[in-house]
Design a protein around this motif. Structure first.
Motif, PDB file in Angstrom:
ATOM      1  N   THR A  25       0.867  -1.167   0.000  1.00  0.00           N
ATOM      2  CA  THR A  25       0.000   0.000   0.000  1.00  0.00           C
ATOM      3  C   THR A  25       0.913   1.229   0.000  1.00  0.00           C
ATOM      4  OG1 THR A  25      -0.097   0.152   2.405  1.00  0.00           O
ATOM      5  CG2 THR A  25      -1.778  -1.224   1.325  1.00  0.00           C
ATOM      6  N   SER A  26       0.317   2.397   0.043  1.00  0.00           N
ATOM      7  CA  SER A  26       1.145   3.605   0.093  1.00  0.00           C
ATOM      8  C   SER A  26       1.883   3.713   1.427  1.00  0.00           C
ATOM      9  CB  SER A  26       0.286   4.847  -0.133  1.00  0.00           C
ATOM     10  OG  SER A  26      -0.728   4.933   0.854  1.00  0.00           O
ATOM     11  N   ASP A  27       1.422   2.964   2.436  1.00  0.00           N
ATOM     12  CA  ASP A  27       2.030   3.029   3.768  1.00  0.00           C
ATOM     13  C   ASP A  27       3.093   1.971   4.030  1.00  0.00           C
ATOM     14  OD1 ASP A  27       0.275   5.082   4.348  1.00  0.00           O
ATOM     15  OD2 ASP A  27      -1.224   3.715   5.167  1.00  0.00           O
ATOM     16  N   ALA A  28       2.917   0.759   3.470  1.00  0.00           N
ATOM     17  CA  ALA A  28       3.791  -0.346   3.870  1.00  0.00           C
ATOM     18  C   ALA A  28       3.791  -1.464   2.838  1.00  0.00           C
ATOM     19  CB  ALA A  28       3.332  -0.902   5.216  1.00  0.00           C
ATOM     20  N   GLU A  67      23.327 -10.723  -6.502  1.00  0.00           N
ATOM     21  CA  GLU A  67      22.405 -10.283  -5.448  1.00  0.00           C
ATOM     22  C   GLU A  67      21.395  -9.258  -5.948  1.00  0.00           C
ATOM     23  OE1 GLU A  67      22.541 -12.068  -2.634  1.00  0.00           O
ATOM     24  OE2 GLU A  67      24.172 -13.081  -3.605  1.00  0.00           O
ATOM     25  N   ARG A  68      20.946  -9.406  -7.181  1.00  0.00           N
ATOM     26  CA  ARG A  68      19.888  -8.534  -7.697  1.00  0.00           C
ATOM     27  C   ARG A  68      18.555  -9.180  -7.353  1.00  0.00           C
ATOM     28  NH1 ARG A  68      23.130  -7.812 -12.918  1.00  0.00           N
ATOM     29  NH2 ARG A  68      24.436  -6.066 -12.352  1.00  0.00           N
ATOM     30  N   ASP A  69      17.687  -8.420  -6.756  1.00  0.00           N
ATOM     31  CA  ASP A  69      16.410  -8.918  -6.281  1.00  0.00           C
ATOM     32  C   ASP A  69      15.379  -8.881  -7.404  1.00  0.00           C
ATOM     33  OD1 ASP A  69      14.062  -9.458  -4.990  1.00  0.00           O
ATOM     34  OD2 ASP A  69      14.408  -8.061  -3.345  1.00  0.00           O
ATOM     35  N   PRO A  70      14.847 -10.049  -7.847  1.00  0.00           N
ATOM     36  CA  PRO A  70      13.887 -10.050  -8.950  1.00  0.00           C
ATOM     37  C   PRO A  70      12.534  -9.441  -8.564  1.00  0.00           C
ATOM     38  CG  PRO A  70      14.147 -12.249  -8.072  1.00  0.00           C
ATOM     39  CD  PRO A  70      15.165 -11.393  -7.391  1.00  0.00           C
ATOM     40  N   PHE A  71      12.273  -9.276  -7.273  1.00  0.00           N
ATOM     41  CA  PHE A  71      11.000  -8.707  -6.848  1.00  0.00           C
ATOM     42  C   PHE A  71      11.107  -7.212  -6.540  1.00  0.00           C
ATOM     43  CE2 PHE A  71      10.526 -13.218  -5.860  1.00  0.00           C
ATOM     44  CZ  PHE A  71       9.398 -13.472  -6.620  1.00  0.00           C
ATOM     45  N   LEU A  72      12.274  -6.637  -6.782  1.00  0.00           N
ATOM     46  CA  LEU A  72      12.470  -5.224  -6.476  1.00  0.00           C
ATOM     47  C   LEU A  72      11.510  -4.337  -7.278  1.00  0.00           C
ATOM     48  CD1 LEU A  72      14.103  -3.315  -4.770  1.00  0.00           C
ATOM     49  CD2 LEU A  72      15.783  -3.189  -6.605  1.00  0.00           C
ATOM     50  N   ALA A  73      11.373  -4.607  -8.560  1.00  0.00           N
ATOM     51  CA  ALA A  73      10.489  -3.773  -9.393  1.00  0.00           C
ATOM     52  C   ALA A  73       9.024  -3.901  -8.976  1.00  0.00           C
ATOM     53  CB  ALA A  73      10.674  -4.122 -10.866  1.00  0.00           C
ATOM     54  N   PRO A  74       8.493  -5.116  -8.800  1.00  0.00           N
ATOM     55  CA  PRO A  74       7.090  -5.181  -8.365  1.00  0.00           C
ATOM     56  C   PRO A  74       6.848  -4.512  -7.014  1.00  0.00           C
ATOM     57  CG  PRO A  74       7.818  -7.322  -9.134  1.00  0.00           C
ATOM     58  CD  PRO A  74       9.023  -6.438  -9.091  1.00  0.00           C
ATOM     59  N   ILE A  75       7.781  -4.651  -6.094  1.00  0.00           N
ATOM     60  CA  ILE A  75       7.606  -4.025  -4.783  1.00  0.00           C
ATOM     61  C   ILE A  75       7.752  -2.508  -4.905  1.00  0.00           C
ATOM     62  CG2 ILE A  75       8.586  -3.825  -2.468  1.00  0.00           C
ATOM     63  CD1 ILE A  75       9.184  -6.830  -2.607  1.00  0.00           C
ATOM     64  N   ALA A  76       8.599  -2.032  -5.820  1.00  0.00           N
ATOM     65  CA  ALA A  76       8.799  -0.596  -6.003  1.00  0.00           C
ATOM     66  C   ALA A  76       7.546   0.096  -6.513  1.00  0.00           C
ATOM     67  CB  ALA A  76       9.960  -0.346  -6.957  1.00  0.00           C
ATOM     68  N   VAL A  77       6.623  -0.659  -7.111  1.00  0.00           N
ATOM     69  CA  VAL A  77       5.359  -0.086  -7.578  1.00  0.00           C
ATOM     70  C   VAL A  77       4.626   0.582  -6.413  1.00  0.00           C
ATOM     71  CG1 VAL A  77       3.055  -0.723  -8.435  1.00  0.00           C
ATOM     72  CG2 VAL A  77       5.093  -1.644  -9.519  1.00  0.00           C
ATOM     73  N   ALA A  78       4.821   0.077  -5.209  1.00  0.00           N
ATOM     74  CA  ALA A  78       4.128   0.611  -4.034  1.00  0.00           C
ATOM     75  C   ALA A  78       4.471   2.072  -3.780  1.00  0.00           C
ATOM     76  CB  ALA A  78       4.463  -0.215  -2.799  1.00  0.00           C
ATOM     77  N   THR A  79       5.615   2.524  -4.251  1.00  0.00           N
ATOM     78  CA  THR A  79       5.989   3.922  -3.994  1.00  0.00           C
ATOM     79  C   THR A  79       5.093   4.894  -4.753  1.00  0.00           C
ATOM     80  OG1 THR A  79       7.627   3.934  -5.777  1.00  0.00           O
ATOM     81  CG2 THR A  79       8.400   3.324  -3.569  1.00  0.00           C
ATOM     82  N   GLY A  80       4.440   4.423  -5.810  1.00  0.00           N
ATOM     83  CA  GLY A  80       3.570   5.299  -6.585  1.00  0.00           C
ATOM     84  C   GLY A  80       2.096   5.112  -6.294  1.00  0.00           C
ATOM     85  N   LEU A  81       1.750   4.326  -5.282  1.00  0.00           N
ATOM     86  CA  LEU A  81       0.338   4.084  -4.980  1.00  0.00           C
ATOM     87  C   LEU A  81      -0.284   5.276  -4.259  1.00  0.00           C
ATOM     88  CD1 LEU A  81       0.470   0.369  -3.738  1.00  0.00           C
ATOM     89  CD2 LEU A  81      -0.290   1.220  -5.958  1.00  0.00           C
ATOM     90  N   CYS A  82      -1.538   5.494  -4.530  1.00  0.00           N
ATOM     91  CA  CYS A  82      -2.293   6.545  -3.838  1.00  0.00           C
ATOM     92  C   CYS A  82      -3.003   5.918  -2.638  1.00  0.00           C
ATOM     93  CB  CYS A  82      -3.330   7.146  -4.782  1.00  0.00           C
ATOM     94  SG  CYS A  82      -2.595   7.949  -6.215  1.00  0.00           S
ATOM     95  N   ASP A  83      -3.512   6.756  -1.759  1.00  0.00           N
ATOM     96  CA  ASP A  83      -4.271   6.259  -0.614  1.00  0.00           C
ATOM     97  C   ASP A  83      -5.427   5.392  -1.106  1.00  0.00           C
ATOM     98  OD1 ASP A  83      -2.657   7.506   1.209  1.00  0.00           O
ATOM     99  OD2 ASP A  83      -3.965   9.243   1.466  1.00  0.00           O
ATOM    100  N   GLY A  84      -5.624   4.253  -0.456  1.00  0.00           N
ATOM    101  CA  GLY A  84      -6.713   3.351  -0.809  1.00  0.00           C
ATOM    102  C   GLY A  84      -6.358   2.336  -1.880  1.00  0.00           C
ATOM    103  N   GLU A  85      -5.213   2.471  -2.530  1.00  0.00           N
ATOM    104  CA  GLU A  85      -4.783   1.502  -3.544  1.00  0.00           C
ATOM    105  C   GLU A  85      -3.870   0.465  -2.908  1.00  0.00           C
ATOM    106  OE1 GLU A  85      -4.650   3.993  -7.684  1.00  0.00           O
ATOM    107  OE2 GLU A  85      -2.869   4.062  -6.427  1.00  0.00           O
ATOM    108  N   ARG A  86      -3.869  -0.733  -3.463  1.00  0.00           N
ATOM    109  CA  ARG A  86      -2.933  -1.758  -3.003  1.00  0.00           C
ATOM    110  C   ARG A  86      -2.586  -2.693  -4.151  1.00  0.00           C
ATOM    111  NH1 ARG A  86      -7.599  -3.829  -0.456  1.00  0.00           N
ATOM    112  NH2 ARG A  86      -8.135  -5.900  -1.195  1.00  0.00           N
TER     113      ARG A  86
END
Length: 172
Positions: free
Chosen positions: A46-49, A122-141
């Motif tokens: 989410t936008s928080d965590a 040591e490149r994390d393949p999930f880094l990009a999907p998790i980084a999507v959270a930085t652009g989420l608005c309130d109420g999105e997940r």
């Protein structure tokens, strides 16, 4: 009559002091499919965590998963999420009025081949999907689920047959 198992959702709380998270995650999850049963690795952003979960198809499997993860990743914390009594706590729960969009990803090549990744560096393949959270608005997940299962019985026979037949062909 066989009673249906209730799924168990466990939140995995990574250590804030872990200096090698990829190595730890790899060793913690390596043997999970061999435990048998239905299980998945999930994250919810989410936008928080960002939160990480393991979902097991039964209580017995959840206990085995928790034991294996605890042994491989002793720095992590584990918390069972009470989704039977409070379904809205499940990150997959769709509340009234929420909209959902989903996508199923499949392998482009034969499932007998390993997934292409660059874990060596040591490149994390999930880094990009998790980084999507930085652009989420309130109420999105964003919720991602990776379903793990054991390899089918005798799956290596098909690969072995392909290797033998490729050795019969001259390399040019």
């Amino acid at each position: 009559m066989k009673r249906k198992s209730t799924p168990v959702l466990i939140e995995v709380i990574p250590s804030r002091w872990d200096d090698e998270p990829i190595v730890r995650a790899r060793s913690a999850t390596m043997g999970l499919p061999a435990l048998g049963g239905g299980l998945s690795l999930e994250f919810s952003a989410t936008s928080d965590a960002v939160r990480f979960y393991v979902r097991a198809s039964s209580r017995q499997l959840a206990d085995r998963i928790r034991a294996q993860l605890g042994a491989a990743y002793p720095q992590a914390g584990f918390r069972e999420v009470s989704i039977q009594n409070h379904p809205a706590l499940d990150p997959m729960f769709l509340s009234h009025g929420e909209l959902m969009m989903g996508a199923q990803l499949r392998l482009q090549r034969d499932a007998s081949l390993p997934l292409k990744s660059d874990w060596r560096h040591e490149r994390d393949p999930f880094l990009a999907p998790i980084a999507v959270a930085t652009g989420l608005c309130d109420g999105e997940r964003v919720v991602s689920q990776l379903v793990l299962s054991s390899a089918p019985f005798a799956w290596a026979d098909r690969l072995r047959a392909r290797l033998v037949s490729s050795q019969d062909k001259p390399w040019r």
